[in-house]
Each structure stands twice: as C-alpha cells, then as structure tokens.
Design a protein around this motif. Structure first.
Motif, PDB file in Angstrom:
ATOM      1  N   ALA A 139       0.842  -1.208   0.000  1.00  0.00           N
ATOM      2  CA  ALA A 139       0.000   0.000   0.000  1.00  0.00           C
ATOM      3  C   ALA A 139       0.870   1.248   0.000  1.00  0.00           C
ATOM      4  CB  ALA A 139      -0.942  -0.007   1.198  1.00  0.00           C
ATOM      5  N   LEU A 140       1.938   1.218   0.789  1.00  0.00           N
ATOM      6  CA  LEU A 140       2.852   2.372   0.816  1.00  0.00           C
ATOM      7  C   LEU A 140       3.440   2.601  -0.572  1.00  0.00           C
ATOM      8  CD1 LEU A 140       4.887   1.885   4.113  1.00  0.00           C
ATOM      9  CD2 LEU A 140       3.311   3.740   3.601  1.00  0.00           C
ATOM     10  N   SER A 141       3.911   1.515  -1.191  1.00  0.00           N
ATOM     11  CA  SER A 141       4.543   1.642  -2.513  1.00  0.00           C
ATOM     12  C   SER A 141       3.576   2.231  -3.529  1.00  0.00           C
ATOM     13  CB  SER A 141       5.022   0.280  -3.016  1.00  0.00           C
ATOM     14  OG  SER A 141       5.990  -0.219  -2.145  1.00  0.00           O
ATOM     15  N   VAL A 142       2.351   1.712  -3.549  1.00  0.00           N
ATOM     16  CA  VAL A 142       1.421   2.203  -4.580  1.00  0.00           C
ATOM     17  C   VAL A 142       0.901   3.608  -4.269  1.00  0.00           C
ATOM     18  CG1 VAL A 142       0.716  -0.100  -5.316  1.00  0.00           C
ATOM     19  CG2 VAL A 142      -0.632   1.093  -3.606  1.00  0.00           C
ATOM     20  N   MET A 143       1.079   4.050  -3.025  1.00  0.00           N
ATOM     21  CA  MET A 143       0.712   5.435  -2.701  1.00  0.00           C
ATOM     22  C   MET A 143       1.871   6.385  -3.029  1.00  0.00           C
ATOM     23  SD  MET A 143      -1.536   5.629   0.761  1.00  0.00           S
ATOM     24  CE  MET A 143      -0.909   4.326   1.748  1.00  0.00           C
ATOM     25  N   GLY A 144       2.963   5.811  -3.550  1.00  0.00           N
ATOM     26  CA  GLY A 144       4.125   6.646  -3.875  1.00  0.00           C
ATOM     27  C   GLY A 144       4.933   7.015  -2.646  1.00  0.00           C
ATOM     28  N   VAL A 148      11.208   2.427   2.744  1.00  0.00           N
ATOM     29  CA  VAL A 148      12.463   2.606   3.499  1.00  0.00           C
ATOM     30  C   VAL A 148      12.431   3.965   4.214  1.00  0.00           C
ATOM     31  CG1 VAL A 148      14.959   2.861   3.305  1.00  0.00           C
ATOM     32  CG2 VAL A 148      13.790   1.098   1.996  1.00  0.00           C
ATOM     33  N   ARG A 149      12.010   4.992   3.508  1.00  0.00           N
ATOM     34  CA  ARG A 149      11.927   6.319   4.128  1.00  0.00           C
ATOM     35  C   ARG A 149      10.871   6.333   5.239  1.00  0.00           C
ATOM     36  NH1 ARG A 149       8.558  10.670   3.725  1.00  0.00           N
ATOM     37  NH2 ARG A 149       7.344   9.812   2.032  1.00  0.00           N
ATOM     38  N   PHE A 150       9.763   5.648   4.986  1.00  0.00           N
ATOM     39  CA  PHE A 150       8.616   5.726   5.890  1.00  0.00           C
ATOM     40  C   PHE A 150       8.806   4.887   7.155  1.00  0.00           C
ATOM     41  CE2 PHE A 150       4.220   4.918   7.220  1.00  0.00           C
ATOM     42  CZ  PHE A 150       3.654   6.181   7.084  1.00  0.00           C
ATOM     43  N   ILE A 151       9.399   3.705   6.986  1.00  0.00           N
ATOM     44  CA  ILE A 151       9.472   2.782   8.137  1.00  0.00           C
ATOM     45  C   ILE A 151      10.905   2.637   8.661  1.00  0.00           C
ATOM     46  CG2 ILE A 151       8.955   0.449   8.950  1.00  0.00           C
ATOM     47  CD1 ILE A 151       7.118   0.189   6.484  1.00  0.00           C
ATOM     48  N   VAL A 152      11.849   2.376   7.743  1.00  0.00           N
ATOM     49  CA  VAL A 152      13.196   2.002   8.190  1.00  0.00           C
ATOM     50  C   VAL A 152      13.979   3.214   8.705  1.00  0.00           C
ATOM     51  CG1 VAL A 152      15.312   0.802   7.551  1.00  0.00           C
ATOM     52  CG2 VAL A 152      13.168   0.139   6.476  1.00  0.00           C
ATOM     53  N   ALA A 153      13.906   4.329   7.981  1.00  0.00           N
ATOM     54  CA  ALA A 153      14.728   5.487   8.373  1.00  0.00           C
ATOM     55  C   ALA A 153      14.406   5.977   9.799  1.00  0.00           C
ATOM     56  CB  ALA A 153      14.576   6.605   7.346  1.00  0.00           C
ATOM     57  N   PRO A 154      13.129   6.156  10.167  1.00  0.00           N
ATOM     58  CA  PRO A 154      12.873   6.589  11.551  1.00  0.00           C
ATOM     59  C   PRO A 154      13.396   5.590  12.594  1.00  0.00           C
ATOM     60  CG  PRO A 154      10.900   6.862  10.228  1.00  0.00           C
ATOM     61  CD  PRO A 154      11.873   6.096   9.391  1.00  0.00           C
TER      62      PRO A 154
ATOM     63  N   GLY B 111      -7.866  -4.332   2.762  1.00  0.00           N
ATOM     64  CA  GLY B 111      -7.868  -2.933   3.195  1.00  0.00           C
ATOM     65  C   GLY B 111      -6.472  -2.344   3.272  1.00  0.00           C
ATOM     66  N   ALA B 112      -5.529  -3.126   3.845  1.00  0.00           N
ATOM     67  CA  ALA B 112      -4.138  -2.670   4.040  1.00  0.00           C
ATOM     68  C   ALA B 112      -4.091  -1.333   4.769  1.00  0.00           C
ATOM     69  CB  ALA B 112      -3.385  -2.607   2.709  1.00  0.00           C
ATOM     70  N   LEU B 113      -5.008  -1.166   5.733  1.00  0.00           N
ATOM     71  CA  LEU B 113      -4.961   0.060   6.547  1.00  0.00           C
ATOM     72  C   LEU B 113      -3.826  -0.084   7.556  1.00  0.00           C
ATOM     73  CD1 LEU B 113      -8.783   0.474   7.292  1.00  0.00           C
ATOM     74  CD2 LEU B 113      -7.454   1.651   5.545  1.00  0.00           C
ATOM     75  N   PHE B 114      -3.187   1.022   7.892  1.00  0.00           N
ATOM     76  CA  PHE B 114      -2.070   0.951   8.843  1.00  0.00           C
ATOM     77  C   PHE B 114      -2.634   0.816  10.259  1.00  0.00           C
ATOM     78  CE2 PHE B 114      -0.558   3.128   5.102  1.00  0.00           C
ATOM     79  CZ  PHE B 114       0.428   2.232   4.749  1.00  0.00           C
ATOM     80  N   ASN B 122      -5.302   7.327   8.592  1.00  0.00           N
ATOM     81  CA  ASN B 122      -5.050   6.474   7.426  1.00  0.00           C
ATOM     82  C   ASN B 122      -5.447   7.194   6.142  1.00  0.00           C
ATOM     83  OD1 ASN B 122      -4.165   3.532   7.334  1.00  0.00           O
ATOM     84  ND2 ASN B 122      -5.262   3.602   9.272  1.00  0.00           N
ATOM     85  N   ILE B 123      -6.607   7.815   6.176  1.00  0.00           N
ATOM     86  CA  ILE B 123      -7.114   8.470   4.958  1.00  0.00           C
ATOM     87  C   ILE B 123      -6.299   9.721   4.638  1.00  0.00           C
ATOM     88  CG2 ILE B 123      -9.165   9.568   3.935  1.00  0.00           C
ATOM     89  CD1 ILE B 123     -10.803   7.580   5.717  1.00  0.00           C
ATOM     90  N   MET B 124      -5.824  10.391   5.703  1.00  0.00           N
ATOM     91  CA  MET B 124      -5.038  11.617   5.502  1.00  0.00           C
ATOM     92  C   MET B 124      -3.607  11.341   5.033  1.00  0.00           C
ATOM     93  SD  MET B 124      -6.160  13.865   8.807  1.00  0.00           S
ATOM     94  CE  MET B 124      -4.579  14.625   8.964  1.00  0.00           C
ATOM     95  N   LEU B 125      -3.156  10.106   5.194  1.00  0.00           N
ATOM     96  CA  LEU B 125      -1.731   9.817   4.952  1.00  0.00           C
ATOM     97  C   LEU B 125      -1.213  10.262   3.571  1.00  0.00           C
ATOM     98  CD1 LEU B 125       0.861   8.576   6.121  1.00  0.00           C
ATOM     99  CD2 LEU B 125       0.134   6.394   5.188  1.00  0.00           C
TER     100      LEU B 125
END
Lengths: 267, 284
Positions: A139-144, A148-154, B111-114, B122-125
């Motif tokens: 989901a992170l990848s397809v949201m652009g 690595v920046r989002f999870i690993v770096a912090p 869903g793959a919600l965090f 989640n929606i604001m992310l």
C-alpha cells in the motif's frame, strides 16, 4: 555416500549465498536510509520527524525501567565476583579497576545491545512482517511512499540516537550498583569509589563503549528489518522470523563486540 | 425487475460509442510475467478508457492478481508494456513513478490500513506525504471522502475496531483522497455478506459517476462483476478468454467462460509424466 556429500555441499553453498545476499541487502538498506536522510528534504519527502520521535520513545524511554533493573543487578554481580576473585590475591581494593573498565567498555554496551535486540529488534521484525503480510508495505509503494523512508529510516535514526544514550545510562547504573555493593563489602566511601573510578576510566573508554553501541543499534535495526521483510505466509511466518531476528541480532552483537575489542586493544 | 436491478439500470453507464471515443487511461500490450521460471501471464492486451469500469475476472490461479500487481508496478513484467496515463510504467524514473502513483488509487482486498493509525489518519496519509496542505485542510478533505463512502463519525476508530465492510470503505476513502484518475480495487466484495457487498458495488458506481475516474476491479464475484462492469475481461491460466460487455460475456460460447459463470467444475486433466515429475520433484 558421494550423493549425500554432494547434497550437503549444495545446501551449504545455498546457505552461504543466502547469507551473502542478506549482507548485501543490509548494505543497500543502509545506503537507502542515508539517501533519504540527505535527499529526502530536497524531494519534498523528508524522513518523518514525528515517527522518529515515536520510535525514540519506544526504543529509549520505554526501555529505561528494564535496562535500569538489569544494569543494577549486573553491576552488583560484577562487584561480588570481582571481590571474590581478587580476595584470593588480597587485592580486593583493585575491584574498582576491573569493574570500571569492564562496565564502560564491555558490559554496558553488550547488555544494552542484547536487551534492545530482544525488545526492539523483535518488535521491529514483527511489525514489518505483519505489515508485509497485510499488504501495508504494498500500500505504501502504490501510494508513492517509499517504505524505506517511511518505516526504516525513523527506526534506524532512533536506534543510532537512543542505543548509545541507553548504554551510557546502563553504565552509570551498573557502576552505581557495583559501588553500592563495594561500599557495603569493603567499607569504601562513595567519594573514594568515585575518585578511584575517575582515575581508572578514561574518556576514551567511554567513547569506545558508545561507539560500539552505535554500531549495535545499526545492526539490530538492519537485522530486524531484513527478517521482517522476509516474512511470508501467515502469522506463523512472523513468529519464525521474529525469533530468527533476535537470535541473529544477538550473534551479530557478540561477534562485532569481539572484533571491536580485538581491534581496539591492538591500537 | 428487482429493486436493486432497477436502481443499477438507472445509473449512468457510458455507451459503447462513448467508450470508443474516450481516451485510453491504461494500455497493456503483450504483457508477459514470470514467477521464477514459471510464466504466469502469456501476452496480455487490455485497454481501459476514461470513465470505464473494467472488471478482471477469472478463477483461482488465472493470473488476475498477478496482472493487478503488474499494473500497480509491484511486479516487473518480463516483456511487453504497461502505459498508464500515457507513461510507460516500467520505463519512467522513480520520481516520475511517484508522481504517477499520486494519480492512481488502490483499495486492497484486506484494506491494508495501517494498524497504528486511526481511520482519519489512514485516509489523511497520502495528503500528508504528497501535499503541503495545512492539517485542518487535510482533515476536511479526509472527512469529505469519509462522507462519500458513508463512514462519517468513525474517524477515531482504529482499523482493528472496524467491520469487514467498514474496512473496505475506509480503504476506498484512502484510495480516492488524492482524487485519482484511475482506481484499482482488489476483490472489493470478497468476504462480505450480500447486503454489504451490494453496497460496496453501489459505492464503486457512485465514485465513477462523481469523479469520472476509470476503475479496474479484480474480482471473482459474478454478481458484483455483472452489476458494476462496463466491460469484463475473463482470464484463464494467464490467457485472456474474452473481453466484452456484460451481455457479450454472458452469452459467450466459450466453454471455460460458461463453466465459470455457471460454477461448473472443470475436470482436471492429468498428464501421467507431468504428475510423476511433480511427485519425484525432478525439476526442483
């Protein structure tokens, strides 16, 4: 018989190749984190400060009680063993030298590293593994959003900052625990103990311990992330890789510690 | 005609002529993908046009999830091309891909919600990560999308506290929060009861009407596919069996399609040599 040997050699070769691949992945991850720390702000995608503070709280502040408890116990244990061993030579007074050096250079970083590996390394592996099987990473990848920046770096920044701080705290608590026992057993005053300690422990020893603990922080994070990213299947896979992460982190810490000690004592 | 059917038929549906003249949003040409040495998709060609709902259907192992992963850029194809909004997904730079992905929304099957963020967060992310809007504006935009998917009032719940239908709605809200031009939905009705499933189908139709987006839905739920699709692409073992309107697919003479539509099991043809190789794992 030759067939069996061949199979074993093949398995050994495959394991070695997989191990090298994990090393390579670790190096790539580290390079990617560095890239996002430097280039993230220019791409309008900085490493998230809020998440970094959250991770700092989790890695550092929330670990203080267990680190304190373990450290005071180990400090006292070192003093008990030190006095017992040195009494054979009638040199109990020298216990401060042994305790001071071993705590600051070895026990502080090592015990902190092992506790952080068990506590935070495992949770990192489990979190990433769970995110992987629930498609959160996809989901992170397809949201652009780069995972690595989002999870690993912090997580890595938090470890690099907090593990040395925890190590410093752990060393102080260990020395306090040791001092308390020494003053009880040998009747040494607190002032005399601190004076003796400042005589034997140099700034270089403290930096040796803190430098090592920074390296431990990096190792724990990379091992946790790689194992989390390798999770496949279901919850069973998460459990398996979490255990593997803890075992590998502790092994990596001990081996690195030995290499670090060897190199540092040669110079 | 049932009430639901009447309601569906009264909805806007682009005509074949409209679709023929609409600009292509997704163009897949001769797509071949592999998992290891195994070829999964064997030269797929699909075009999805502006405002069209394309449903990709097929049985288990037909390659529909692989096709979706390739469309999302999660799986690199062996050969062929995928052009999304005119850009070749596998030939553009990382920065271009990141920008392109902001024009695509994806609602995953689960869903793959965090799990560490509440519904609103989640929606604001995507807004937080890709825009410089202030927090209040982001909140307002996220709440608007929650209203669209009928999830208003549930902002502060954590994903673990949501029902299956609510998770799908929240995932849809997150997928549309950046006002994408293309929406991908992976099994939107899977695991839901018929009433909630029908509501999700209606929601997809509403989104198309309201936002004029192209929507690709991967599903194996026949009823849902027939209700929402402008065209259906039926996959079988990595090949396209047919692409056509609901009526064309329903009346297809193809035996595999009729088996799929009528839930008839196909006899498994076992090659004795192949089976023996599998048993003895000769190729592994």
């Amino acid at each position: 018989m030759l067939d069996g040997l061949g199979d074993r050699m093949e398995r050994l070769g495959r394991s070695a190749a997989a191990g090298m691949a994990e090393f390579g992945l670790g190096a790539v991850l580290l390079a990617q984190v560095m890239f996002w720390i430097v280039a993230g702000p220019r791409r309008a995608q900085p490493v998230r400060l809020e998440a970094t503070f959250e991770r700092c709280m989790e890695v550092g502040i929330m670990a203080v009680p267990i680190i304190t408890l373990m450290s005071v116990t180990i400090g006292m244990m070192l003093a008990i063993q030190g006095i017992y061993s040195l009494r054979i030579f009638g040199a109990e007074e020298q216990v401060v030298l042994g305790v001071g050096m071993s705590v600051v250079r070895e026990f502080g970083p090592l015990i902190t590293g092992i506790l952080v590996a068990g506590r935070t390394g495992s949770s990192l592996a489990a979190r990433i593994g769970t995110m992987r099987i629930s498609q959160e990473i996809d989901a992170l990848s397809v949201m652009g959003i780069n995972p690595v920046r989002f999870i690993v770096a912090p997580a890595l920044i938090a470890m690099v900052v907090m593990v040395p701080i925890l190590t410093f705290w752990s060393s102080i608590v260990m020395l306090t625990g040791a001092g308390w026992y020494i003053s009880l057993d040998l009747g040494m005053s607190a002032g005399a103990y601190i004076d003796r300690l400042t005589e034997v422990v140099r700034v270089g020893d403290v930096m040796h311990g803190l430098g090592k603990s920074t390296l431990f922080g990096v190792l724990i994070t990379l091992v946790g992330v790689i194992n989390g990213a390798m999770v496949s299947g279901s919850a069973e896979g998460v459990g398996k890789m979490t255990t593997r992460s803890v075992v590998l982190s502790i092994c990596a810490i001990i081996v690195t510690d030995m290499i670090f000690a060897f190199l540092a004592t040669r110079s | 005609m049932t009430h639901a059917a009447a309601e569906t038929s009264s909805r806007y549906r682009p005509s074949a002529a409209d679709l023929a003249t609409a600009s292509p949003m997704i163009e897949i040409r001769d797509l071949v993908t592999h998992y290891g040495k195994r070829e999964i998709l064997h030269g797929i060609n699909i075009e999805v046009r502006q405002g069209e709902i394309m449903v990709i259907m097929g049985g288990s192992g037909s390659g529909k999830s692989t096709l979706l992963n390739a469309l999302l850029g999660l799986l690199r194809p062996t050969s062929g091309s995928i052009r999304i909004l005119g850009q070749d997904l596998n030939a553009i730079t990382d920065i271009e891909r990141t920008k392109l992905r902001q024009k695509m929304g994806v609602a995953f099957q689960g869903g793959a919600l965090f799990s560490s963020l509440n519904v609103l967060e989640n929606i604001m992310l995507p807004l937080k990560e890709h825009t410089r809007l202030d927090r209040n504006t982001m909140r307002i935009m996220a709440r608007m999308k929650m209203q669209v998917v009928s999830l208003a009032g549930f902002e502060n719940l954590m994903p673990a506290e949501l029902s299956g239908g609510m998770i799908k709605r929240a995932a849809l809200a997150r997928a549309i929060v950046m006002d994408p031009r293309i929406l991908f939905c992976d099994e939107p009705s899977a695991g839901l009861d018929p009433v909630v499933s029908s509501a999700i189908d209606d929601l997809i139709l509403t989104l198309r009407e309201a936002m004029d987006m192209s929507i690709v839905v991967v599903t194996h739920e026949l009823e849902s596919a027939f209700k929402i699709a402008d065209r259906i692409c039926v996959l079988d073992k990595g090949h396209i069996l047919t692409i056509g309107t609901v009526d064309e697919v329903r009346h297809s003479p193809n035996e595999h399609i009729q088996n799929l539509l009528n839930r008839r099991a196909e006899p498994e043809i076992l090659d004795p040599d192949e089976y023996l190789r599998w048993l003895t794992a000769v190729n592994q």
